[in-house]
Design a protein around this motif. Structure first.
Motif, PDB file in Angstrom:
ATOM      1  N   HIS A  15     -22.491  80.413  -5.092  1.00 60.62           N
ATOM      2  CA  HIS A  15     -21.496  79.084  -5.767  1.00 60.62           C
ATOM      3  C   HIS A  15     -22.332  78.484  -6.932  1.00 60.62           C
ATOM      4  N   VAL A  16     -21.535  78.140  -7.335  1.00 59.46           N
ATOM      5  CA  VAL A  16     -22.083  76.708  -8.096  1.00 59.46           C
ATOM      6  C   VAL A  16     -20.948  76.318  -8.137  1.00 59.46           C
ATOM      7  N   HIS A  17     -21.388  74.606  -8.531  1.00 61.86           N
ATOM      8  CA  HIS A  17     -20.902  73.396  -8.152  1.00 61.86           C
ATOM      9  C   HIS A  17     -20.593  72.845  -9.181  1.00 61.86           C
ATOM     10  N   LEU A  18     -19.256  72.505 -10.052  1.00 59.43           N
ATOM     11  CA  LEU A  18     -19.363  71.729 -10.943  1.00 59.43           C
ATOM     12  C   LEU A  18     -19.145  69.808 -11.372  1.00 59.43           C
ATOM     13  N   LYS A  19     -19.421  69.554 -11.618  1.00 55.85           N
ATOM     14  CA  LYS A  19     -18.591  68.175 -11.900  1.00 55.85           C
ATOM     15  C   LYS A  19     -17.938  68.049 -12.880  1.00 55.85           C
ATOM     16  N   VAL A  20     -16.401  67.559 -12.682  1.00 53.01           N
ATOM     17  CA  VAL A  20     -15.558  67.878 -13.951  1.00 53.01           C
ATOM     18  C   VAL A  20     -15.291  66.836 -14.638  1.00 53.01           C
ATOM     19  N   ALA A  21     -14.356  66.272 -15.424  1.00 52.78           N
ATOM     20  CA  ALA A  21     -13.329  65.598 -16.178  1.00 52.78           C
ATOM     21  C   ALA A  21     -12.195  64.768 -15.440  1.00 52.78           C
ATOM     22  N   ASP A  22     -11.800  65.853 -15.157  1.00 57.51           N
ATOM     23  CA  ASP A  22     -10.502  66.507 -14.952  1.00 57.51           C
ATOM     24  C   ASP A  22     -10.012  67.483 -14.591  1.00 57.51           C
ATOM     25  N   LEU A  23      -9.871  67.163 -12.844  1.00 52.67           N
ATOM     26  CA  LEU A  23      -9.696  68.026 -12.209  1.00 52.67           C
ATOM     27  C   LEU A  23      -8.392  69.783 -12.072  1.00 52.67           C
ATOM     28  N   GLU A  24      -7.589  69.263 -13.165  1.00 50.13           N
ATOM     29  CA  GLU A  24      -5.987  69.851 -13.131  1.00 50.13           C
ATOM     30  C   GLU A  24      -6.406  70.574 -14.433  1.00 50.13           C
ATOM     31  N   ARG A  25      -7.477  70.204 -15.238  1.00 48.21           N
ATOM     32  CA  ARG A  25      -7.679  70.774 -16.560  1.00 48.21           C
ATOM     33  C   ARG A  25      -8.801  71.723 -15.709  1.00 48.21           C
ATOM     34  N   HIS A  57     -16.533  81.144  -4.952  1.00 52.65           N
ATOM     35  CA  HIS A  57     -17.848  80.958  -5.755  1.00 52.65           C
ATOM     36  C   HIS A  57     -18.119  79.250  -6.518  1.00 52.65           C
ATOM     37  N   ILE A  58     -16.660  78.947  -7.000  1.00 49.56           N
ATOM     38  CA  ILE A  58     -16.692  77.501  -7.835  1.00 49.56           C
ATOM     39  C   ILE A  58     -16.114  76.668  -6.912  1.00 49.56           C
ATOM     40  N   GLY A  59     -17.391  75.224  -7.175  1.00 51.09           N
ATOM     41  CA  GLY A  59     -16.680  74.038  -6.536  1.00 51.09           C
ATOM     42  C   GLY A  59     -16.223  73.835  -7.813  1.00 51.09           C
ATOM     43  N   LEU A  60     -15.441  72.539  -7.602  1.00 49.79           N
ATOM     44  CA  LEU A  60     -15.137  71.781  -8.921  1.00 49.79           C
ATOM     45  C   LEU A  60     -14.504  70.185  -8.128  1.00 49.79           C
ATOM     46  N   ASN A  61     -15.243  68.784  -8.905  1.00 50.35           N
ATOM     47  CA  ASN A  61     -14.876  68.180  -8.206  1.00 50.35           C
ATOM     48  C   ASN A  61     -15.132  67.260  -9.344  1.00 50.35           C
ATOM     49  N   THR A  62     -14.988  65.397  -8.189  1.00 48.94           N
ATOM     50  CA  THR A  62     -14.692  64.670 -10.303  1.00 48.94           C
ATOM     51  C   THR A  62     -15.041  63.327  -9.081  1.00 48.94           C
ATOM     52  N   TRP A  63     -16.144  63.569  -8.302  1.00 48.38           N
ATOM     53  CA  TRP A  63     -16.652  62.399  -7.453  1.00 48.38           C
ATOM     54  C   TRP A  63     -16.972  61.767  -8.091  1.00 48.38           C
ATOM     55  N   HIS A  64     -18.709  61.828  -9.232  1.00 48.24           N
ATOM     56  CA  HIS A  64     -18.839  60.880  -9.892  1.00 48.24           C
ATOM     57  C   HIS A  64     -18.391  61.698 -11.572  1.00 48.24           C
ATOM     58  N   GLY A  77     -29.814  70.092 -17.999  1.00 49.98           N
ATOM     59  CA  GLY A  77     -28.772  70.221 -16.508  1.00 49.98           C
ATOM     60  C   GLY A  77     -28.394  72.203 -16.701  1.00 49.98           C
ATOM     61  N   LEU A  78     -27.167  72.601 -16.765  1.00 50.92           N
ATOM     62  CA  LEU A  78     -27.152  74.046 -16.648  1.00 50.92           C
ATOM     63  C   LEU A  78     -26.556  74.362 -17.808  1.00 50.92           C
ATOM     64  N   PHE A  79     -27.591  75.541 -18.025  1.00 47.04           N
ATOM     65  CA  PHE A  79     -27.145  76.327 -19.667  1.00 47.04           C
ATOM     66  C   PHE A  79     -25.577  76.699 -19.284  1.00 47.04           C
ATOM     67  N   HIS A  80     -25.765  77.588 -17.806  1.00 46.30           N
ATOM     68  CA  HIS A  80     -24.478  78.034 -18.277  1.00 46.30           C
ATOM     69  C   HIS A  80     -23.734  79.079 -16.791  1.00 46.30           C
ATOM     70  N   THR A  81     -23.128  78.904 -16.523  1.00 38.36           N
ATOM     71  CA  THR A  81     -22.285  79.566 -15.692  1.00 38.36           C
ATOM     72  C   THR A  81     -22.160  81.100 -15.677  1.00 38.36           C
ATOM     73  N   ALA A  82     -22.876  82.138 -14.963  1.00 32.77           N
ATOM     74  CA  ALA A  82     -22.273  83.693 -14.931  1.00 32.77           C
ATOM     75  C   ALA A  82     -21.491  84.063 -14.451  1.00 32.77           C
ATOM     76  N   ILE A  83     -20.639  84.487 -14.891  1.00 34.61           N
ATOM     77  CA  ILE A  83     -19.542  85.577 -13.333  1.00 34.61           C
ATOM     78  C   ILE A  83     -19.338  87.054 -13.852  1.00 34.61           C
ATOM     79  N   VAL A  84     -19.832  87.492 -13.094  1.00 32.87           N
ATOM     80  CA  VAL A  84     -20.364  88.788 -13.059  1.00 32.87           C
ATOM     81  C   VAL A  84     -18.989  89.898 -12.718  1.00 32.87           C
ATOM     82  N   TYR A  85     -18.795  90.744 -13.661  1.00 31.29           N
ATOM     83  CA  TYR A  85     -17.357  92.144 -13.067  1.00 31.29           C
ATOM     84  C   TYR A  85     -17.911  93.051 -13.269  1.00 31.29           C
TER      85      TYR A  85
END
Length: 165
Positions: A15-25, A57-64, A77-85
């Protein structure tokens, strides 16, 4: 290190875990646009999402990162997250969805071994949506190395997948 170690062939990225600014968005992008499902929430600060009922598969957080601006594209930093179809037709379906939603793409490439569509999530994290060609169609150079390249993806041809039964 003098002993060569080879990771087991069955290893995979879990999985990938991403820091995000707005969880709902971010949930709107990953769930409502791309189709992932929420498996669990940690209050209003984190969410874990998956395809097919996997724990995540993906974690999203606004902790920091709550309310912060995206990282500079010219930084480490991370270039991209790749999702395989699973199939080319599945890739065509998400491409058509992105077209209908008028979601901007950042690129689309044929890499020989795969075909990929690129876009950014709301926090400017790169996202690659792709399918792998069957391994039997991969080509190799005289030295045995895998032949990979970046050519423009034929988007019209990709959409023709949706016309097949």
């Amino acid at each position: 290190m003098d002993n060569k170690y080879t990771i087991p062939a069955q290893a995979r990225i879990g999985h990938v875990h991403l820091k995000v600014a707005d969880l709902e968005r971010s949930l709107d992008f990953y769930c409502n646009l791309l189709g992932f499902e929420v498996t669990t929430m940690y209050g209003s600060q984190a969410a874990f999402i998956s395809a097919g009922g996997y724990h995540h598969h993906i974690g999203l957080n606004t902790w920091h990162s709550k309310g912060l601006s995206p990282a500079s594209p010219n930084s480490v930093g991370l270039f991209h997250t790749a999702i395989v179809y699973p199939t080319r037709k599945d890739l065509a379906k998400i491409y058509l969805r992105l077209l209908k939603e008028e979601y901007p793409l950042t690129g689309a490439s044929d890499h020989g071994v795969s075909e990929a569509i690129y876009l950014d999530d709301p926090d400017k994290n790169g996202v690659e949506l792709y399918w792998d060609r069957p391994k039997s169609l991969w080509t190799y150079g005289p030295d045995g190395s895998l032949t990979m390249f970046t050519k423009p993806l034929d988007m019209e041809n990709l959409l023709q997948e949706l016309e097949t039964v």
